[in-house]
Design an enzyme around this catalytic site. Structure first.
Site, PDB file in Angstrom:
ATOM      1  N   LYS A   1       1.060  -1.296  -0.016  1.00  0.00           N
ATOM      2  CA  LYS A   1       0.113   0.100   0.002  1.00  0.00           C
ATOM      3  C   LYS A   1       0.864   1.433   0.005  1.00  0.00           C
ATOM      4  O   LYS A   1       1.612   1.347   0.921  1.00  0.00           O
ATOM      5  CB  LYS A   1      -0.903  -0.061   1.238  1.00  0.00           C
ATOM      6  CG  LYS A   1      -2.123  -0.770   1.242  1.00  0.00           C
ATOM      7  CD  LYS A   1      -3.098  -0.595   2.200  1.00  0.00           C
ATOM      8  CE  LYS A   1      -4.031  -1.536   2.380  1.00  0.00           C
ATOM      9  NZ  LYS A   1      -5.168  -1.572   3.390  1.00  0.00           N
TER      10      LYS A   1
ATOM     11  N   HIS B   1      -7.565  -0.693  15.030  1.00  0.00           N
ATOM     12  CA  HIS B   1      -7.680   0.553  14.359  1.00  0.00           C
ATOM     13  C   HIS B   1      -8.808   1.360  14.179  1.00  0.00           C
ATOM     14  O   HIS B   1      -9.169   2.398  13.745  1.00  0.00           O
ATOM     15  CB  HIS B   1      -7.197   0.238  12.745  1.00  0.00           C
ATOM     16  CG  HIS B   1      -5.516  -0.054  12.801  1.00  0.00           C
ATOM     17  ND1 HIS B   1      -5.003  -0.803  13.605  1.00  0.00           N
ATOM     18  CD2 HIS B   1      -4.680   0.620  12.211  1.00  0.00           C
ATOM     19  CE1 HIS B   1      -3.763  -0.984  13.671  1.00  0.00           C
ATOM     20  NE2 HIS B   1      -3.509   0.051  12.610  1.00  0.00           N
TER      21      HIS B   1
HETATM   22  N1  LIG Z   1       1.339   1.796   3.724  1.00  0.00           N
HETATM   23  C1  LIG Z   1       1.092   0.975   4.857  1.00  0.00           C
HETATM   24  O1  LIG Z   1       0.591  -0.252   4.667  1.00  0.00           O
HETATM   25  C2  LIG Z   1       1.239   1.612   6.175  1.00  0.00           C
HETATM   26  C3  LIG Z   1       0.926   0.891   7.424  1.00  0.00           C
HETATM   27  C4  LIG Z   1       0.816   1.689   8.469  1.00  0.00           C
HETATM   28  C5  LIG Z   1       1.131   3.156   8.470  1.00  0.00           C
HETATM   29  N2  LIG Z   1       1.338   3.726   7.242  1.00  0.00           N
HETATM   30  C6  LIG Z   1       2.041   5.085   7.245  1.00  0.00           C
HETATM   31  O2  LIG Z   1       2.914   5.077   7.876  1.00  0.00           O
HETATM   32  C7  LIG Z   1       3.116   6.594   8.414  1.00  0.00           C
HETATM   33  C8  LIG Z   1       3.900   6.387   9.948  1.00  0.00           C
HETATM   34  O3  LIG Z   1       5.021   5.781   9.782  1.00  0.00           O
HETATM   35  P1  LIG Z   1       6.181   6.231  10.914  1.00  0.00           P
HETATM   36  O4  LIG Z   1       5.455   5.601  11.996  1.00  0.00           O
HETATM   37  O5  LIG Z   1       7.155   5.144  10.175  1.00  0.00           O
HETATM   38  O6  LIG Z   1       6.545   7.835  10.892  1.00  0.00           O
HETATM   39  P2  LIG Z   1       7.537   8.670  10.213  1.00  0.00           P
HETATM   40  O7  LIG Z   1       7.846   8.104   8.788  1.00  0.00           O
HETATM   41  O8  LIG Z   1       6.866  10.046  10.182  1.00  0.00           O
HETATM   42  O9  LIG Z   1       8.747   8.347  10.965  1.00  0.00           O
HETATM   43  C9  LIG Z   1       8.630   9.029  12.332  1.00  0.00           C
HETATM   44  C10 LIG Z   1       9.591   9.924  12.632  1.00  0.00           C
HETATM   45  O10 LIG Z   1      10.923   9.241  12.966  1.00  0.00           O
HETATM   46  C11 LIG Z   1      11.859   9.999  12.213  1.00  0.00           C
HETATM   47  N3  LIG Z   1      12.775   8.798  11.875  1.00  0.00           N
HETATM   48  C12 LIG Z   1      12.565   7.583  11.086  1.00  0.00           C
HETATM   49  N4  LIG Z   1      13.474   6.965  11.099  1.00  0.00           N
HETATM   50  C13 LIG Z   1      14.283   7.323  11.871  1.00  0.00           C
HETATM   51  C14 LIG Z   1      15.748   6.913  12.398  1.00  0.00           C
HETATM   52  N5  LIG Z   1      15.954   5.632  11.939  1.00  0.00           N
HETATM   53  N6  LIG Z   1      16.263   7.389  13.320  1.00  0.00           N
HETATM   54  C15 LIG Z   1      15.889   8.882  13.779  1.00  0.00           C
HETATM   55  N7  LIG Z   1      14.758   9.245  13.451  1.00  0.00           N
HETATM   56  C16 LIG Z   1      14.152   8.488  12.352  1.00  0.00           C
HETATM   57  C17 LIG Z   1      11.199  10.363  10.977  1.00  0.00           C
HETATM   58  O11 LIG Z   1      11.897  11.408  10.259  1.00  0.00           O
HETATM   59  C18 LIG Z   1      10.001  10.964  11.445  1.00  0.00           C
HETATM   60  O12 LIG Z   1      10.205  12.228  12.195  1.00  0.00           O
HETATM   61  C19 LIG Z   1       1.922   7.228   8.480  1.00  0.00           C
HETATM   62  O13 LIG Z   1       1.878   7.927   7.207  1.00  0.00           O
HETATM   63  C20 LIG Z   1       0.737   5.983   8.112  1.00  0.00           C
HETATM   64  O14 LIG Z   1      -0.254   6.356   7.013  1.00  0.00           O
HETATM   65  C21 LIG Z   1       1.458   2.992   6.098  1.00  0.00           C
HETATM   66 ZN   LIG Z   2      -1.613   0.548  12.150  1.00  0.00          ZN
END
Ligand SMILES: NC(=O)c1ccc[n+]([C@@H]2O[C@H](COP(=O)([O-])OP(=O)(O)OC[C@H]3O[C@@H](n4cnc5c(N)ncnc54)[C@H](O)[C@@H]3O)[C@@H](O)[C@H]2O)c1
Ligand SMILES: [Zn+2]
Length: 349
Positions: A104, A209
């Site tokens: 996705k 969720h």
């Molecule tokens: N495609 C899918 O199936 C699916 C499933 C679940 C969530 N999502 C999406 O994922 C997003 C959330 O993802 P997330 O929680 O990874 O958030 P994110 O990508 O915003 O990362 C969170 C924070 O951590 C920082 N960061 C990332 N890796 C780091 C690292 N190794 N060291 C230091 N900082 C780091 C980023 O810069 C950001 O500030 C949402 O937009 C959600 O809709 C998609």
């Molecule tokens: Zn989730």
């Protein structure tokens, strides 16, 4: 390589060095960190950067970052030149176990989250645990919610491992952590493999969720991290399942205890209006044809999708659930951790 500014700062040079060593020409696009980068405007900028960098049908987009970068770069890869190869290099726990797997991709619209996107499977997902060392603790804990979720809906052995090895896992011990992350990613891949377009089995991944999304929407995105909202949502779904007779008594307590052990909230910290939560749930995409669709637990390790949960049961359960979490009540205890500890001990009984 598409990444965000924060990940670029920590890990950009090392990743670029490795990729350049392969002899391929590499160019880097950096987007601002945060959910707001999942926008149509940012996507359009990426397309143009890709065109300027000479992207062609043989190009490969590497999404280096958390779920935001994965979703945005994934959608760019799905759409530029009608689709080029994608490799996901997740750098958050959430991305490693969840968003990088399953295909996705997408962006948010002002009208709602993830409203535009495409299914686009990555050629590979490369999860290197070393990335997690720089991840802020709260982001890490938020990722644990999806791990607990996966165990709860699909794998009792994994659940027991999470209970047993909690200390080592939270401390980031490489071998146990690698085993768990690989297992959770494999479960997601298996579930998605059986139902890529989410017409059946894939729906179980939405455990926690329904209320989780509603909490995010009512609180405003950003106040609670996704995993925190899902953690609360899972406890509610387990309680609802118990009330409806689908879930064995005591399951919600055991779930709450494990979530607390991984540093996750199990009740909203601030008062939330049940009416607004119900309205948000009714707007959610995950709606059955005849009533609210809920993923409930048949037992730990097995989920069941119930299409016709009466709204009255949800309203009633929500009232009870939220009554335990008003700020008035919260003020009675000294700190949230002491309150959570009390709750945790209580749940263990
Ligand atoms: N495609 C899918 O199936 C699916 C499933 C679940 C969530 N999502 C999406 O994922 C997003 C959330 O993802 P997330 O929680 O990874 O958030 P994110 O990508 O915003 O990362 C969170 C924070 O951590 C920082 N960061 C990332 N890796 C780091 C690292 N190794 N060291 C230091 N900082 C780091 C980023 O810069 C950001 O500030 C949402 O937009 C959600 O809709 C998609
Ligand atoms: Zn989730």
């Amino acid at each position: 390589v598409v990444t965000d500014a924060r990940v670029a700062r920590h890990h950009g040079p090392a990743v670029l060095k490795v990729l350049r060593r392969s002899g391929c020409p590499v160019s880097l696009s950096v987007v601002p960190a945060g959910e707001r980068s999942k926008s149509a405007a940012r996507l359009a900028l990426l397309w143009r950067e890709m065109a300027l960098a000479g992207c062609d049908r043989s190009s490969c987009i590497v999404a280096l970052g958390g779920g935001v970068v994965g979703d945005l770069a994934g959608f760019a890869a799905a759409s530029i030149l009608r689709g080029v190869d994608l490799v996901q290099v997740p750098t958050t726990l959430l991305a490693m176990v969840d968003s990088s797997v399953g295909g996705k991709t997408g962006i948010n619209l002002p009208e709602g989250k993830n409203l535009a996107g495409a299914f686009h499977q990555p050629r590979a997902v490369v999860a290197d645990l070393d990335f997690l060392r720089t991840l802020p603790g709260r982001e890490l804990r938020s990722g644990w919610a999806e791990v607990v979720k996966t165990a709860a809906i699909r794998d009792l052995a994994l659940w027991r491992r999470l209970e047993r090895e909690g200390h080592a896992l939270r401390a980031g011990s490489p071998a146990p952590l690698a085993r768990v992350i690989a297992r959770v990613a494999a479960i997601k891949a298996e579930v998605v493999g059986a139902d890529e377009r989410e017409t059946g089995l894939r729906r179980i991944l939405n455990f926690g969720h329904t209320l989780g999304h509603a909490i995010e929407a009512v609180h405003g995105y950003g106040r609670l991290l996704h995993g925190e909202a899902v953690s609360i949502g899972m406890v509610f779904a387990a309680e609802l399942g118990e009330a409806l007779g689908h879930t064995p008594a005591g399951t919600a307590a055991r779930l709450a205890a494990l979530l607390l052990a991984y540093g996750l909230p199990v009740r909203p910290a601030a008062p939330l209006s049940p009416a607004r939560l119900l309205a948000a749930m009714a707007r959610d995409k995950k709606r059955g044809p005849s009533g609210l669709r809920w993923v409930l637990l048949r037992r730990l390790g097995e989920a069941v999708v119930i299409d016709r949960v009466p709204e009255s049961a949800v309203r009633h359960g929500l009232g009870r659930f939220l009554a335990g979490s008003t700020s008035r009540k919260r003020r009675k205890t000294s700190t949230s951790t002491s309150r959570e500890r009390e709750e945790g001990e209580h749940e263990h009984e």
